[in-house]
Design a protein around this motif. Structure first.
Motif, PDB file in Angstrom:
ATOM      1  N   LYS A 148      39.163 -16.080  85.634  1.00  0.00           N
ATOM      2  CA  LYS A 148      38.091 -17.036  85.903  1.00  0.00           C
ATOM      3  C   LYS A 148      37.882 -17.936  84.702  1.00  0.00           C
ATOM      4  N   VAL A 149      37.218 -19.074  84.959  1.00  0.00           N
ATOM      5  CA  VAL A 149      36.873 -20.034  83.912  1.00  0.00           C
ATOM      6  C   VAL A 149      35.360 -20.199  83.908  1.00  0.00           C
ATOM      7  N   GLU A 150      34.769 -20.124  82.730  1.00  0.00           N
ATOM      8  CA  GLU A 150      33.326 -20.290  82.586  1.00  0.00           C
ATOM      9  C   GLU A 150      33.039 -21.380  81.560  1.00  0.00           C
ATOM     10  N   THR A 151      31.822 -21.892  81.590  1.00  0.00           N
ATOM     11  CA  THR A 151      31.403 -22.904  80.621  1.00  0.00           C
ATOM     12  C   THR A 151      30.132 -22.462  79.914  1.00  0.00           C
ATOM     13  N   GLN A 152      29.968 -22.971  78.709  1.00  0.00           N
ATOM     14  CA  GLN A 152      28.717 -22.805  77.976  1.00  0.00           C
ATOM     15  C   GLN A 152      28.339 -24.179  77.439  1.00  0.00           C
ATOM     16  N   GLY A 153      27.389 -24.811  78.086  1.00  0.00           N
ATOM     17  CA  GLY A 153      27.033 -26.168  77.713  1.00  0.00           C
ATOM     18  C   GLY A 153      28.113 -27.142  78.141  1.00  0.00           C
ATOM     19  N   ASP A 154      28.017 -28.360  77.625  1.00  0.00           N
ATOM     20  CA  ASP A 154      28.952 -29.416  78.008  1.00  0.00           C
ATOM     21  C   ASP A 154      30.278 -29.360  77.262  1.00  0.00           C
ATOM     22  N   GLN A 155      30.356 -28.550  76.192  1.00  0.00           N
ATOM     23  CA  GLN A 155      31.533 -28.657  75.335  1.00  0.00           C
ATOM     24  C   GLN A 155      32.290 -27.356  75.107  1.00  0.00           C
ATOM     25  N   GLU A 156      31.914 -26.278  75.777  1.00  0.00           N
ATOM     26  CA  GLU A 156      32.633 -25.026  75.555  1.00  0.00           C
ATOM     27  C   GLU A 156      33.150 -24.465  76.875  1.00  0.00           C
ATOM     28  N   VAL A 157      34.418 -24.014  76.829  1.00  0.00           N
ATOM     29  CA  VAL A 157      35.079 -23.443  78.001  1.00  0.00           C
ATOM     30  C   VAL A 157      35.626 -22.074  77.629  1.00  0.00           C
ATOM     31  N   ILE A 158      35.425 -21.097  78.513  1.00  0.00           N
ATOM     32  CA  ILE A 158      35.916 -19.735  78.263  1.00  0.00           C
ATOM     33  C   ILE A 158      36.858 -19.334  79.394  1.00  0.00           C
ATOM     34  N   PHE A 159      38.068 -18.928  79.024  1.00  0.00           N
ATOM     35  CA  PHE A 159      39.062 -18.479  79.991  1.00  0.00           C
ATOM     36  C   PHE A 159      39.161 -16.958  79.915  1.00  0.00           C
ATOM     37  N   ASP A 160      38.899 -16.286  81.015  1.00  0.00           N
ATOM     38  CA  ASP A 160      39.061 -14.833  81.109  1.00  0.00           C
ATOM     39  C   ASP A 160      40.370 -14.550  81.821  1.00  0.00           C
ATOM     40  N   LEU A 161      41.249 -13.803  81.153  1.00  0.00           N
ATOM     41  CA  LEU A 161      42.570 -13.511  81.697  1.00  0.00           C
ATOM     42  C   LEU A 161      42.610 -12.117  82.313  1.00  0.00           C
ATOM     43  N   LYS A 162      43.513 -11.925  83.253  1.00  0.00           N
ATOM     44  CA  LYS A 162      43.649 -10.636  83.912  1.00  0.00           C
ATOM     45  C   LYS A 162      44.279  -9.591  82.990  1.00  0.00           C
ATOM     46  N   ALA A 163      45.096 -10.069  82.067  1.00  0.00           N
ATOM     47  CA  ALA A 163      45.778  -9.178  81.128  1.00  0.00           C
ATOM     48  C   ALA A 163      46.120  -9.969  79.872  1.00  0.00           C
ATOM     49  N   SER A 164      46.534  -9.294  78.835  1.00  0.00           N
ATOM     50  CA  SER A 164      46.917  -9.954  77.588  1.00  0.00           C
ATOM     51  C   SER A 164      48.000 -10.991  77.840  1.00  0.00           C
ATOM     52  N   ASP A 165      47.844 -12.157  77.231  1.00  0.00           N
ATOM     53  CA  ASP A 165      48.858 -13.196  77.384  1.00  0.00           C
ATOM     54  C   ASP A 165      48.848 -14.113  76.169  1.00  0.00           C
ATOM     55  N   ALA A 166      49.703 -13.785  75.218  1.00  0.00           N
ATOM     56  CA  ALA A 166      49.795 -14.587  73.998  1.00  0.00           C
ATOM     57  C   ALA A 166      50.390 -15.959  74.266  1.00  0.00           C
ATOM     58  N   THR A 167      51.000 -16.161  75.459  1.00  0.00           N
ATOM     59  CA  THR A 167      51.578 -17.462  75.795  1.00  0.00           C
ATOM     60  C   THR A 167      50.569 -18.397  76.459  1.00  0.00           C
ATOM     61  N   PHE A 168      49.357 -17.949  76.700  1.00  0.00           N
ATOM     62  CA  PHE A 168      48.386 -18.770  77.418  1.00  0.00           C
ATOM     63  C   PHE A 168      48.127 -20.117  76.731  1.00  0.00           C
ATOM     64  N   PRO A 169      48.013 -20.186  75.394  1.00  0.00           N
ATOM     65  CA  PRO A 169      47.824 -21.499  74.773  1.00  0.00           C
ATOM     66  C   PRO A 169      48.952 -22.476  75.089  1.00  0.00           C
ATOM     67  N   TYR A 170      50.186 -21.968  75.215  1.00  0.00           N
ATOM     68  CA  TYR A 170      51.306 -22.835  75.566  1.00  0.00           C
ATOM     69  C   TYR A 170      51.121 -23.407  76.971  1.00  0.00           C
ATOM     70  N   LYS A 171      50.613 -22.592  77.871  1.00  0.00           N
ATOM     71  CA  LYS A 171      50.411 -23.037  79.245  1.00  0.00           C
ATOM     72  C   LYS A 171      49.330 -24.116  79.321  1.00  0.00           C
TER      73      LYS A 171
END
Length: 531
Positions: A148-171
């Motif tokens: 899921k993706v969540e927000t905190q205010g207008d400028q922060e985004v939080i990505f919750d992953l199902k499992a560890s994924d060190a490649t997520f920033p590349y995606k």
């Protein structure tokens, strides 16, 4: 015409490309006219693909070259190197030790090209939309690990992953993470036509199918890209020979990409037959595979696939058909990518008709085996010549009776995903330069919907590599994965590209045009002296 060699530094551990004489340091070029880029890419609106420029429905190199320049992602690959850098984001990082929660803070004052404000809600909307539309033609498979993706205010985004994924920033640095305007795009429907609204370095002014696309500088862009030109005109050609002539007469400034020219045209450029044009050769990261639909009776027996692997002579293919403009490939992961291993050569050795005949005989398979090979091609592609070579090579053995079928470019992938082909060829331009991205898309995320599955790769090896941010620790596991693919043979790697860029004298930034994921960075091109 001059020839130079450019080595992608990210892949070889260098700090700068090996390229001489392409201009010194300085600001923007003195000529403000748009730079004309020649292309044989086919980007069309059709019944099978009514929304070719929507990030949610486009997952091919041709469209990603445009999307990467017109849409903004939270992160972007740098000028050189493989570590994603902030673009729409001011900063991003994992906030836990398991690499399961990823947080990004947006830059202040972000806007789309139409002037609409870009906030964290647009980011969340874009990812939710990608997952909701879930297009077979799109890159949603890259986001399969996103919970899921969540927000905190207008400028922060939080990505919750199902499992560890060190490649997520590349995606996040690919158009799978492109941020769309929630005031323009619908949450559950693709954006049809040859149009788009993004917040990237360029805005799309017009797109005339089969003719040209006009990109101009997006004055609302706020990110880490430094523009070296005021605009780009992409001129489309249905014949690579016509494109070569346009480069020669100066109506085209630059041509780039592994399939832009056919081999004979590349060798002509290398031989200096086009005046005032420089050919730059880069280490290529694009690959070519032959895929099998293992549910199809003609290729379901493993012995059939093994026999094909034992017959294919990559050296003669790359020499005779491609005139050494590509290199033989013996693994699903290409040379130059950390963890590469020649698994197919180690297992099957040199081409051998005797070994192939024994493989089929031992399995009780009658010969010749009838198979249809399907391919697609564009003006700059040699897929047709490759298909004829493959047919002749396999049929000459007496063990196969191969027929050929050509399918239109815009419907090919959809039909492949639908299981319409038994045996077919496709090229792969990486989303990001990591061994993960040559294995997961076909075996785990499986965007082609191949029937083949590997529990060892999907449940053990791949998750273990994704849990380790130090990619040097993953080499052994990736070697094991390559061995498994070679053993089970759901596909056969054939060759990897050499990247070529041809540019007229006076065009600068050519050495930075193609990044480590084989995507074009148009903003690097300039007139005169740039840095």
């Amino acid at each position: 015409m001059k020839s130079k060699l450019l080595v992608l530094p990210a892949l070889l551990g260098l700090s700068a490309p090996v390229l001489a004489g392409c201009g010194g340091s300085g600001g923007s070029g003195s000529d403000s006219s748009a730079i004309v880029v020649g292309s044989t890419d086919s980007i069309v609106v059709s019944k099978d693909n009514p929304s070719p420029l929507d990030p949610a429905t486009s997952y091919d190199a041709a469209t990603w070259n445009i999307l990467s320049n017109t849409f903004q992602m939270l992160l972007r690959l740098p000028r050189s190197g493989t570590t994603p850098q902030p673009d729409a984001a001011e900063s991003c990082a994992f906030s836990d030790t398991k690499s399961e929660t990823y947080r990004c803070k947006l830059r202040a004052g972000l806007k789309f090209s139409n002037g609409d404000a870009l906030t964290s809600e647009d980011v969340k909307f874009s990812f939710d939309r990608m997952l909701k539309i879930k297009s077979d033609l799109g890159p949603v498979s890259l986001l399969s690990g996103l919970k899921k993706v969540e927000t905190q205010g207008d400028q922060e985004v939080i990505f919750d992953l199902k499992a560890s994924d060190a490649t997520f920033p590349y995606k996040l640095a690919t158009p799978a993470g492109a941020i769309v305007d929630s005031q323009v795009y619908q949450a559950d429907k693709p954006y049809e036509g040859l149009k788009l609204v993004g917040s990237g370095p360029y805005k799309l002014d017009s797109f005339t199918q089969g003719d040209k696309a006009v990109l101009s500088k997006n004055d609302n862009y706020h990110g880490n890209v430094v523009m070296k030109n005021s605009g780009i005109e992409i001129k489309f050609f249905d014949d690579s020979a016509k494109m070569k002539n346009a480069l020669a007469d100066g109506s085209v400034d630059v041509v780039g990409g592994s399939s832009a020219f056919k081999p004979a045209q590349i060798t002509a450029l290398q031989a200096g037959k086009v005046k005032d044009v420089t050919l730059t050769e880069a280490s290529g990261t694009e690959t070519r595979y032959l895929f099998f639909n293992t549910k199809d009776a003609s290729v379901a027996p493993k012995a059939v696939r093994v026999a094909i692997a034992q017959l294919i002579n990559r050296s003669t293919l790359t020499r005779d058909t491609f005139q050494r403009t590509v290199d033989p490939l013996y693994s699903i992961v290409p040379q130059g990518i950390a963890g590469h291993k020649n698994s197919f050569y180690n297992l099957y050795g040199d081409p051998s008709q005797a070994h192939a005949a024994k493989t089929l005989s031992d399995a009780g398979i009658s010969t010749p085996v009838k198979i249809t090979y399907t391919y697609r091609t564009t003006a700059g592609s040699s897929a047709g010549e490759e298909a004829v070579w493959l047919q002749k090579s396999l049929n000459a053995s007496g063990l196969f009776d191969v027929s050929l079928k050509k399918v239109a470019y815009d419907s090919f992938v959809g039909n492949a995903i639908g299981g319409k082909f038994a045996f077919y060829g496709l090229g792969w331009a990486p989303d990001f330069p990591d061994a993960d991205n040559y294995i997961a898309p076909f075996i785990s995320e499986n965007f082609l919907d191949l029937p083949y599955k590997s529990n060892e790769i999907n449940n053990t090896l791949l998750p273990r590599t994704r849990a380790d941010a130090d990619r040097s620790n993953t080499v052994t596991d990736f070697g094991s994965m390559q061995d498994i693919v070679a053993r089970d043979i759901p596909l056969i790697p054939v060759w990897q590209s050499k990247g070529y860029v041809a540019a007229r004298d006076g065009i600068t930034g050519v050495e930075w045009l193609i990044n480590s994921s084989s995507t074009t960075q148009y903003w690097e091109l300039g007139h005169g002296v740039t840095g």
